[in-house]
Each structure stands twice: as C-alpha cells, then as structure tokens.
Design a protein around this motif. Structure first.
Motif, short mmCIF file in Angstrom:
data_model
loop_
_atom_site.label_atom_id
_atom_site.label_comp_id
_atom_site.label_asym_id
_atom_site.label_seq_id
_atom_site.Cartn_x
_atom_site.Cartn_y
_atom_site.Cartn_z
N PRO A 165 0.81 -1.23 0.00
CA PRO A 165 0.00 0.00 0.00
C PRO A 165 0.84 1.28 0.00
O PRO A 165 0.45 2.26 -0.62
CB PRO A 165 -0.82 -0.13 1.28
CG PRO A 165 -0.89 -1.59 1.55
CD PRO A 165 0.41 -2.15 1.06
N GLU B 230 1.48 2.13 -3.31
CA GLU B 230 0.24 2.13 -4.11
C GLU B 230 0.24 0.98 -5.12
O GLU B 230 -0.11 1.16 -6.30
CB GLU B 230 0.03 3.47 -4.81
CG GLU B 230 -0.48 4.53 -3.87
CD GLU B 230 -1.11 5.72 -4.60
OE1 GLU B 230 -1.49 6.67 -3.90
OE2 GLU B 230 -1.20 5.70 -5.84
N PRO C 12 -7.04 -3.27 -3.89
CA PRO C 12 -7.03 -1.83 -3.55
C PRO C 12 -8.22 -1.44 -2.69
O PRO C 12 -9.27 -2.11 -2.73
CB PRO C 12 -7.10 -1.14 -4.93
CG PRO C 12 -6.65 -2.15 -5.90
CD PRO C 12 -7.05 -3.48 -5.34
N ASN D 183 -7.73 0.46 -12.49
CA ASN D 183 -6.68 0.18 -11.50
C ASN D 183 -5.50 -0.53 -12.15
O ASN D 183 -4.34 -0.21 -11.88
CB ASN D 183 -7.24 -0.67 -10.35
CG ASN D 183 -8.18 0.11 -9.47
OD1 ASN D 183 -8.18 1.34 -9.47
ND2 ASN D 183 -9.00 -0.60 -8.72
N LYS E 179 -1.73 0.08 -10.73
CA LYS E 179 -1.97 -0.05 -9.29
C LYS E 179 -2.04 -1.50 -8.82
O LYS E 179 -1.99 -1.74 -7.62
CB LYS E 179 -3.29 0.64 -8.90
CG LYS E 179 -3.34 2.11 -9.26
CD LYS E 179 -2.35 2.93 -8.47
CE LYS E 179 -2.48 4.40 -8.84
NZ LYS E 179 -1.41 5.21 -8.24
N LEU F 60 -8.48 5.61 -4.81
CA LEU F 60 -7.09 5.67 -5.27
C LEU F 60 -6.78 6.96 -6.02
O LEU F 60 -5.69 7.49 -5.89
CB LEU F 60 -6.79 4.50 -6.21
CG LEU F 60 -6.60 3.13 -5.55
CD1 LEU F 60 -6.32 2.09 -6.63
CD2 LEU F 60 -5.45 3.16 -4.57
#
Lengths: 495, 311
Positions: free
Chosen positions: A214, A217, A278, A292, A297, B149
């Motif tokens: 995390p 990211e 996520p 994502n 990510k 995000l």
C-alpha cells in the motif's frame, strides 16, 4: 372394391409420410437463394439501401468493431448504416419493448446471450439457417469453437446470430514485475520457490501478498464486487467453475448451496483475499478494475478477453507494454494434486429482427455474413489483438504478434455459457446479492443457502419444475451446434 | 302591431344566439384556456398512471404475451418482498435526511445573504451553480472525487492528517455520502425559493418589532417564520416529491450498493420492470409509492391551506 381399398391405403400412407416429413423439418420458412455483397466480385446487390442497427458500446472492443467491420462493410456494399448506440442497461428494455409491440424499428439487434430467451419468447428473433442455406457468403460459422458458438449465437437448438464478442476469463499480469531480478530474489527468499505466474488459488494468494504494498500504491490483484451480476461473474469465472460449481443441474435445481460453492465463496469474499486488493474493492465494477490495472496499481488482473485490446493500448494503459496474459488460476484438487480449470463463456451476437420485411431480412443477413464474416475479422485481429475465430487464433503470424492467442483459443474451447432463461436476470441478482452480503461479514452457508432458495422460488414461479423443464448442459449445447452444422453441411473438427 | 318579418325573426334569433354564446363563453372561458395543458397532462401523466395501476392487477411480463387477471397478487408479493421493505426504508430515510438537510442549508444561505450588501448578486449566482448541473454529471464528478485511489478528496485528507477513506465502498459511509451529494445539489433550489420569499416579506411588521425592542431571534420566530410558512411548505413539498423519485444520482454513484444500503425505490422498480421482466409487479410497487407520496402531499396541502385560511 380392391382398387378402391388399394387407393385408400396408398393415400393414407402418403399422408402419413408427408406429415412425418413435415414434422421433422425445421419450423421456419424457406428462403430462396439470393445474391450477397462480395468484395471479390464487386457484387453490391443492396447498394443504396439503409440498414438500421441498435447497439451498445459498453466495452471498447465493440467500438473498435464498429470502426473496422462497419466501415469495411459500407465500402464494400454501398449500404447506408443507421447506427444507434445505447447504454447497455437501457438496451434490453428498448429491445423488449419493441419486440413486445412487434415493432420493426431496427433490423439488426445487439443481443447478449442472457437475453436471447426473452426475445425468442417474444417472437423477435429470426432463425438464420435458411439465410445461410440460401446464401452462405463469408459467414463461416464453423470457424468458431462449439462452446462459444452455442452460447453466443444460438439459443438452444436454433441459430439466431453472428457472434460480435466472445468473452472468456483471462488473467493479465505485469511482466515487468515478474521478470524483475530483485523481485524474483525477494520472492524466492520469502516463499522458498520461484516467482511464476500463479496457476492455482493458493499461488495466487501468495503472489498477491508479495505484491501488496500500500505504501507504494501497488496491490496484488483486483476483482469486481460492486454489482450483483459483476460479482457473480467474477466468482464463477475465476473460482466457482474451477471448484466444481455450476449454475443448475439437469432439472434446474440451483447449485449454489453445495460445499464446493461455499468453499469458493468463502475464498473469494474472505477478508484475507480482500486485503490484497485496492481500497474500495467492495464497489468495483468494470471501469474501476480496468482503471486500476491500466494505471499500474495492481500486479495481476482477473479479466475477460474483451478487455485485452484496451489493456494493450498504450493510450489507454500505462502498463500496456508490460502486460502478459495467461489462463486463469484454477483450483488445485487436494486429493489428486491436479489443477482444475473451467471458465465462463458469454457474449453478444448480432441478431435479425423477425418483425421486419423479408427483403430487409435478406439485407440484414448480407450485413451479418460480411461485416462479421471471416475476411473482415483479420484486420480487427491484426490491429487490436481481438479475435474470436479459430482460424485467426491459430494463425502463426497472428500468434507471433499476439502470443496469448493460443491461451484464448483454449479458453474458448472450454467455456461454459450462462443460462439464457427469461428469468435469469432475477436469479443472477439474487445470487449476486447473496455474494455481496458476504462482503459485509454475513455467514457463508446461511447466506448462500438463502440465495439458493430464492432462485428455487424464481424457477418455481416461472413454472419450470411443474413443466419438467430441462437445463441444457454445455455438452448438449455442443451437440446442438454439431446438429446445426450437419444440417447446413459444414464440417467442424470438434463434431 | 304587425308580426316580425322573416328577416327580423332571423335577426332576433341571431342576437339571442349571440347573447347565449356570450353567457356560456363567459362562464366557461377558463376551460378553453386550460384545455391544451389539461389534455397534455392527461396524455402524459394521468393516462400512464392509470395504465400502470391497471397493469398491477394483471400478470404482465416481457417474456409472455398472456396477461391473466390476478387481482391483488402483485401487491401481496411486493409487500411481502423483504427487498421492497428494505428499499422503502432506505427511501424514507433518504427523503427525511436530504429534504431537511437541503432545507436548513438553503434557508440558512438565504438568511445569510440578506446580510450581505456587496456582491450579493454574484454570490447568489455562485450559490445556485450546483442546481445547474445535471444529476448524472454530479454523480460522475463526485464519483471521481471520492475514488479511493485517484480521487481529490483522498488526496486532500492525508494533508490534513486524516486517513484516506473508501467512501462509496463502505456500508457505513456510502449512504451518508450520497445524501450529502444530494443535499449539495438541491439546496440551491431551496435557497432560491426562500430568497424570493424573504424578498417578498412586508417591512412594517419588522419596523414595529424593532421599535418595540424585539430581539432578532424573536423577530425570526414570531414574524419571519409565520409569514414564510406557505413558502416553506411549498418548498418542502417540492423537495419531498423529488427526493422520493431519486434515481440518476444514486444509480451513477453506487448503483444501490454496497449491500443494498443505497438502493432506492425508483431503482428497485426499474430493475423489477426492465431487468427482471416483471412489469406488473413494478406497477404494483409504483402504485404503492404513488399512494405514499399522495398521502404525504395531501397532508402538507391540508396543513398549508389551513394555515393560509386561518390568516
């Protein structure tokens, strides 16, 4: 007297033979042979006419098809395409309303596999076999896998459409992460084995844990949980089928309250699994999971084949150059040690409105045989890496350009279609909501059993148990396709 | 005296007809002017309501052309459906919170604006901007801003020492966030109406009250509020009916999730009709919704006119 008796017997015999012959013939009108558009000969029998298509571009590949197929068809045929694009959620109500009213507003309809039952019940779908027999053109239906064709282009035994998209589960991953020497060394040190693209659920979790950072990211993977049909799709595509879960048994009894279903659901919605994804995962739908991954990510992405062109588009994905594809991870059977894989096959086809005039139906078939035929499919595959036909997925040149094509062909050969009964959306919603409830901590067995019971009630209300309805298995669908190919005199290696 | 000639008789009859026509037209001329609007309302509003209510007494779906009469079967099914009860509860809570939130915020802004003399018109324009944006655009924009995000909100929070949040993915925050966005979009409507109402209040009562030494709070409570009561009730009625019908904002932001916490009645009915093919069940649900809104509206109207008549 003897002569009269003989005459009566012969007449009776002739009557019986005629009735018997007619009763086994397909129940659709015959179509006289007619000329279709052919770029090779320059034939443009429908030049100047208008063809009305209702469509959705819910996923980008459909927009690409419009660019490639439709433009090529217009140039070859001189037909003017009137193209109406709807939001996917609004399209089915439009089609249902038109069909219920017997309308002829559109000639060609975008029909998802799950919708064909409803539209067939409304008498809105035109069988295509007579048109193929009259003018096969470039359609080549034998150039699809049996499972894909049976799921997308047919409803039970009747051929209604030309596939426009065949979605099967695929697994995308970051090749740069997996091939990085530092990452490999760290993984080896932590897990005592080589860092490889996961082939099983437990390997998926291990690799996912490894890449969940995390602070950087970066997360292991992400799946769709945000809408009932999305969560059901990802549950079945990526976990349920491989664990031995199916939608129904032969008598339409739902199979979501089995130990296998509980096990797969507990895994898919468990907190340990969710923590490798996520934040906001509980609301992810199509757009979020794609976004994502495309923005770098997540390290791995359980996706469907339709997303591949977008994932490889540098303008849409910052990791387009470092994306690889593999078969989805399967469930490792603890007794045999073998990895079981099964996945979902679904998608839309373009179908002809049965309420339009015979002349317009021939025009519609002309569009289907050419725009979605064999020769136009190649530019689409070359440009976007999107292919559904066996000949393209096994073409050496294309395989060199797109190494994942063989995996895609394997997936299309093994896909299981979802039900296309008119009540399926309601059942899908009940099952999906049951799975979503698990995300809030609801007990797995109790919740899935309740969802299963709700589906039983839906099927009961539809009168299926009372009428002894039979759930078409994937093997039976394959047989329907083989029967069709036999009827139209084409050969297929799987038949 | 001679009998009137034919011409004279015709003339008398014509005059009598004209007098009769004049009397009738004077008596019913207002119908003539409202007839087009009435016909439009009948065609676009009344007929669909009557038709869909009528559908509720049959079994109608998109997968069959048969329409058997089933009397109250659809109503019983809907009222027994646990999902319907959940969404009804969600909707009532949504209406209560968003209507009162938009009212207090909009009324408060209108009162504050009275105290500003410089740039009041520009400020009014800025305050009503959310109202000018289509609900779908509002939903999409806030979706992006709330993205865990990539969103602006979660980008700001760490700078304030707060952890990022999964606003729309958490059952504890999704509902609240959607309501706040709704309040953000619709408070300008309340603001505009209350601002107009405040502008139309007479000055003498205020002058008298100040001469007698009344405090601001007393003036507000004893003079402003009573005089604004009809306006307040109109704005509450408008927002209540609108809030009951909320669809686009919630559909775009959460699509009823997570775990049904933001599912609204209108979305439930849409799914039942067009996703599940149960047209008549959706019609029954809509009829019940119509009755509920009708009762609420009738109570408000009764209260409004009773207050007006009392004064």
């Amino acid at each position: 007297m003897m002569k009269a008796t003989r005459l009566a017997v012969y007449s009776l015999l002739l009557l019986v033979l005629t009735v018997g012959f007619v009763s086994v013939m397909p129940v659709y009108a015959q179509v006289e042979p007619f000329e279709v558009t052919d770029p090779a000969t320059g034939a443009r029998p429908f030049e100047g006419q208008e063809l009305r298509i209702i469509n959705t571009e819910v996923v980008p590949i459909l927009a690409y098809e419009h660019e490639v197929f439709d433009a090529a068809y217009v140039e070859a045929s001189g037909v003017n395409l009137i193209y109406e694009n709807y939001d996917q959620g609004a399209l089915l109500p439009v089609l249902q309303t038109m069909c219920a009213a017997g309308g002829d507003d559109y000639d060609i309809m975008f029909v998802e596999d799950g919708w064909s039952g409803t539209l067939e019940a409304l008498g809105c779908l035109e069988p295509l076999t007579p048109y193929y027999l009259a003018a096969p053109g470039d359609s080549h239906p034998e150039d699809y896998t049996l499972r894909a064709f049976g799921t997308v282009a047919m409803h039970n035994e009747t051929w209604y459409g030309m596939p426009t998209l065949i979605a099967v589960g695929m697994f995308a991953y970051r090749t740069d992460l997996f091939s990085d020497p530092d990452e490999q060394a760290a993984f080896q040190e932590q897990y005592g084995r080589e860092l490889t693209v996961p082939e099983s659920w437990d390997e998926l979790v291990e690799v996912g844990e490894f890449f969940t950072r995390p602070d950087e990211e970066l997360y292991g993977f992400n799946y769709r949980y945000g809408a009932p049909n999305n969560i059901l799709f990802d549950y079945m595509i990526h976990f349920g089928f491989s664990r031995g879960v199916d939608f129904f048994d032969a008598d339409f009894n739902p199979l979501f309250a089995t130990p296998e279903a509980f096990d797969a659901a507990a895994f898919f919605t468990g907190q340990d699994f969710l923590n490798l994804q996520p934040p906001g995962r509980e609301s992810f739908q199509f757009g979020e999971v794609l976004q994502n991954y495309s923005q770098g990510k997540v390290a791995m992405y359980g996706t469907e084949s339709w997303a591949i062109p977008l994932l490889l588009d540098p303008e849409a994905s910052v990791v387009a150059d470092v994306t690889g594809f593999a078969p989805i991870p399967g469930w490792r059977n603890p007794e045999t040690g073998e990895i079981q894989r099964q996945l979902l096959s679904a998608g839309p086809a373009y179908m002809v409105n049965a309420n339009i005039s015979p002349e317009r139906k021939r025009l519609a078939w002309d569009y289907l045989q050419l725009a979605h035929g064999q020769q136009f499919a190649r530019p689409m595959a070359e440009q976007y890496g999107a292919a559904q036909r066996i000949s393209l997925l096994s073409d050496p040149e294309l395989v060199e350009q797109y190494p994942f094509f063989p995996a895609l062909l394997v997936a299309m050969n093994g896909g299981i279609g979802r039900p296309s009964e008119p009540w399926w959306p309601e059942a899908e919603n009940a099952l999906g909501r049951g799975l979503q409830a698990l995300l809030t901590g609801a007990p797995v067995e109790e919740t899935l059993t309740a969802a299963n019971d709700e589906v039983v009630q839906i099927v009961t209300d539809a009168g299926y148990y009372e009428s002894g309805a039979h759930y078409v298995t994937v093997e039976e669908r394959e047989q329907f396709v083989c029967d069709l190919f036999e009827e139209v005199n084409v050969e297929h290696s799987e038949c | 005296m001679t009998a009137p000639t034919e011409v004279q008789q015709a003339s008398i009859q014509t005059a009598a007809f004209r007098r009769w026509l004049y009397r009738v037209s004077q008596k019913y001329v207002h119908w003539f002017f409202i007839a087009p609007a009435l016909l439009a309302i009948l065609a676009v509003a009344i007929y669909p309501i009557v038709y869909s209510t009528g559908l509720s007494f049959f079994r109608v779906s998109f997968d069959s052309r048969e329409r058997p009469f089933v009397l109250l079967e659809n109503f019983i099914w809907i009222l027994n459906d646990s999902d319907y009860r959940i969404v009804l509860g969600n909707t009532l809570l949504y209406v209560l919170v968003t209507v009162s939130g938009a009212f207090f915020l909009g009324f408060g802004m209108a009162l504050l604006l009275r105290r500003i003399t410089v740039g009041r018109n520009w400020l009014r324009l800025i305050l009503i901007l959310p109202l000018t944006i289509a609900p779908i655009v509002v939903g999409l924009t806030w979706n992006w801003m709330l993205d865990p995000l990539f969103g602006l909100i979660n980008w700001i929070l760490p700078g304030l020492g707060l952890p990022p949040q999964t606003w729309l993915a958490s059952t504890s925050t999704a509902r609240i966030v959607v309501m706040l966005v709704d309040i953000w979009q619709w408070y300008p409507l309340v603001f505009l109406i209350m601002d107009a109402g405040l502008s139309g209040l007479p000055r003498p009562p205020y002058e008298s009250a100040r001469l007698e030494g009344a405090s601001n709070w007393t003036i507000f409570r004893r003079i402003t509020l009573p005089m604004l009561r009809p306006v307040i009730l109109v704005v509450l009625l408008l927002r209540t009916v609108d809030a009951f019908r909320t669809f686009d904002l919630v559909r775009v932001m959460t699509d009823g999730g997570p775990a049904y916490t933001t599912e609204m009645l209108s979305m439930y009915l849409y799914r039942t009709a067009f996703n599940f093919n149960k047209l008549s069940r959706a019609g029954a649900g809509a009829t019940i919704m119509l009755i509920v809104i009708g009762i609420v509206s009738a109570l408000m109207f009764r209260f409004l006119y009773r207050e007006v008549e009392r004064r």
